[in-house]
Design a protein around this motif. Structure first.
Motif, PDB file in Angstrom:
ATOM      1  N   ILE A  67       9.235  12.327  21.854  1.00 22.50           N
ATOM      2  CA  ILE A  67       7.794  12.116  21.916  1.00 22.50           C
ATOM      3  C   ILE A  67       7.359  11.392  23.186  1.00 22.50           C
ATOM      4  O   ILE A  67       6.168  11.407  23.548  1.00 22.50           O
ATOM      5  N   LEU A 106       3.382  11.273  14.088  1.00 24.78           N
ATOM      6  CA  LEU A 106       4.389  11.819  14.998  1.00 24.78           C
ATOM      7  C   LEU A 106       4.726  10.857  16.131  1.00 24.78           C
ATOM      8  O   LEU A 106       5.691  11.081  16.865  1.00 24.78           O
ATOM      9  N   LEU A 145       3.645  20.427  14.772  1.00 23.07           N
ATOM     10  CA  LEU A 145       4.981  19.915  15.065  1.00 23.07           C
ATOM     11  C   LEU A 145       5.754  20.876  15.974  1.00 23.07           C
ATOM     12  O   LEU A 145       6.418  20.459  16.932  1.00 23.07           O
TER      13      LEU A 145
END
Length: 273
Positions: free
Chosen positions: A84, A115, A258
């Motif tokens: 990320i 996330l 995602l």
């Protein structure tokens, strides 16, 4: 036409002329019927192709939906491991009619927080999201507004930092930058006697920063809407930005989000000098 009638036509003074007229009528009737049959055939081919394409996209839609649910449930496992850190700044571009669905926007932002996304730019052309700013900031847990667009990005470690922009911000930025260039660069060139008024990209970038409208370049833009475009997102902020179309906001899916972020984190980016 009977033989007796043919005999009378041939023996009459206008016999050959009448036969010619009759033949012309028969040919016209024949070709008109042929044209109708051809038109009917083309319509059948069109409907058949339309059915094939519709069936294809229907199957693709089912497969995409199924894949999204499988990703949401943790299959395959590769989507559980996101780098990320590759997404320092994410932009969400929404078509203005869909931007009125504030509940969907709040749900999308909560997904991004889960996330690990900590900085997001929200854009729609008509400024609907800016009008809903107070509600979004209140409903999204630990959300704060990002003000200093030309300062180093300050991440909200507990929540998410949001920037709200619209098409009017881009127009105002261009106008202010053009006025800055007119008052500074061109005035100096006139004083020095150099009348070549060439404007470079770097000078425009410096002017935008000087008037406080430079802004940060998003690493990734996710577009939610019926069409594949960025709806007028400021062009000077997407020079090295990856843009992905996510479909309508009303049918957004966690698995699709995602997958999109995962694919971006796996891309190798090469920058020229």
């Amino acid at each position: 036409m009977s033989l007796l009638r043919h005999f009378h036509l041939l023996n009459s003074p206008l016999g050959p002329m009448s036969i010619k007229v009759e033949l012309q009528k028969m040919l016209i009737f024949f070709f008109s019927r042929l044209a109708q049959i051809g038109l009917l055939g083309l319509q059948l081919i069109w409907h058949f192709l339309h059915f094939i394409v519709s069936a294809f996209y229907f199957v693709v839609g089912i497969a995409t939906t199924l894949e999204s649910y499988l990703i949401s449930w943790g299959f395959p496992c590769k989507y559980k491991h996101l780098n990320i850190d590759r997404v320092q700044y994410l932009a969400i571009v929404v078509e203005s009619d869909e931007a009125y669905n504030t509940l969907k926007m709040i749900e999308l932002l909560e997904w991004l927080v889960s996330l690990g996304i900590r900085s997001v730019c929200l854009y729609d052309a008509e400024g609907v999201l800016k009008q809903s700013k107070e509600i979004i900031l209140k409903k999204v847990k630990n959300a704060s507004e990002f003000q200093g667009i030309d300062e180093p990005l300050q991440l909200n470690k507990k929540g998410i930092t949001l920037e709200f922009i619209s098409a009017s911000d881009g127009k105002e930025a261009i106008a202010r930058a053009a006025n800055f260039l007119l008052q500074n660069k061109w005035r100096k060139t006139n004083m020095s006697g150099d009348h070549k008024r060439c404007l470079s990209e770097s000078q425009m970038t410096e002017a935008l920063k000087a008037v406080g409208c430079g802004g940060l370049d998003p690493d990734l833009i996710l577009v939610y809407g019926p069409t594949r475009c960025h709806f007028g997102f400021p062009a000077w902020r997407i020079r090295y930005t990856e843009i992905l179309h996510m479909g309508p906001l009303k049918s957004m899916k966690y698995g699709s989000l995602l997958k999109a972020i995962y694919k971006f984190t796996r891309v190798r980016q090469n920058y020229g000098k």
